[in-house]
Design an enzyme around this catalytic site. Structure first.
Site, PDB file in Angstrom:
ATOM      1  N   GLU A  82     -84.274  23.429 -30.096  1.00 13.26           N
ATOM      2  CA  GLU A  82     -84.730  24.766 -29.731  1.00 13.26           C
ATOM      3  C   GLU A  82     -84.436  25.811 -30.807  1.00 13.26           C
ATOM      4  OE1 GLU A  82     -86.513  25.714 -27.311  1.00 13.26           O
ATOM      5  OE2 GLU A  82     -86.416  24.150 -25.794  1.00 13.26           O
ATOM      6  N   GLU A 113     -73.662   3.358 -26.883  1.00 15.18           N
ATOM      7  CA  GLU A 113     -72.530   4.273 -27.004  1.00 15.18           C
ATOM      8  C   GLU A 113     -71.207   3.560 -27.281  1.00 15.18           C
ATOM      9  OE1 GLU A 113     -70.646   5.233 -22.763  1.00 15.18           O
ATOM     10  OE2 GLU A 113     -72.698   5.975 -22.934  1.00 15.18           O
TER      11      GLU A 113
END
Length: 269
Positions: A82, A113
């Protein structure tokens, strides 16, 4: 690994969720959500310390990296993505990396992960260095991908921060500037995409927005450097100019088409 109380995994304050009506379910979730802003308020000093550590490096041209897995990784990627449209910065100024790569934004990537070395490999493709900063995001504070990246960054003299929802977690201990926002048990036990995710999103908003304001990417309260890459944003820019210069909508639109950015029209830089 240091022993600590993993609050994010503790039992919900509610039972028999499957017996709740729609109304009771949404009310209870909302009651829990209301605790998040207060929890974030309690850690504002830690957030401020982290921002103040990052800001001088970014002023000198350094970059900010986020790393995370699952929900935490997605939130980091979201915040980073953004920044260019909102503040007009280069897409490489703030970067979000998620365990498992971009495919993990939509689909779970098995065991992604669990590697303690992959994050540093991912970061190394961007030539991360001492002028840059790294924030590890992990609600649990134990994610190996994030921990490995933070530890290796420390060994390479890179400024490190963390956002976690468990106090005294391995991640909080590893990072130089940890933010430990304790939101309590989730409504759905262990579902840290809920309150923990909301808290992480709020903190990321504070970090990136405050950094960009301090870097001069805002004028007054307006996004004068935003990218005009769709009609909604173009019209937002037109309204900014119209209000600032007290001119007609058509005049403002013509100026914006000519000068390409709100800042250029307003003559601030």
């Amino acid at each position: 690994m240091t022993d600590f109380n993993k609050i994010t995994e503790s039992d919900s304050n509610y039972t028999d969720l499957e017996k709740m009506s729609v109304e009771k379910c949404t009310y209870a979730i909302n009651q829990e959500d209301q605790k998040v802003a207060n929890a974030v308020q309690q850690v504002l000093p830690s957030i401020n310390q982290l921002i103040n550590a990052i800001l001088p490096k970014m002023k000198l041209g350094g970059r900010l990296f986020y790393i995370g897995a699952g929900t935490s990784g997605r939130l980091g990627v979201l915040d980073a993505s953004e920044c260019p449209p909102t503040f007009g910065v280069d897409k490489n100024k703030v970067l979000g990396l998620i365990a498992g790569g971009d495919v993990a934004l939509r689909d779970a990537v098995e065991n992604a992960e669990d590697s303690t070395t992959q994050a540093w490999k991912d970061l190394s493709t961007y030539n991360i260095g001492e002028n840059d900063c790294l924030i590890g995001i992990a609600a649990s504070g134990t994610t190996p991908y994030v921990l490995g990246g933070i530890n290796e960054a420390r060994r390479n003299n890179i400024t490190t921060g963390a956002i976690t929802c468990n106090p005294q977690s391995p991640l909080a201990i590893a990072a130089q500037y940890p933010v430990e926002v304790v939101v309590g048990p989730e409504f759905l036990t262990g579902s840290s995409r809920m309150k923990a995710g909301t808290a992480q999103k709020m903190i990321l908003n504070k970090i990136s927005t405050t950094l960009m304001i301090q870097l001069g990417k805002v004028k007054g309260n307006k996004m004068v450097d935003m990218q005009l890459n769709n009609e909604k944003l173009f019209q937002r820019g037109v309204k900014m100019i119209q209000k600032e210069k007290n001119i007609s909508n058509e005049e403002a639109a013509n100026l914006l088409r000519t000068h390409k950015s709100v800042r250029n029209v307003l003559g601030h830089g």
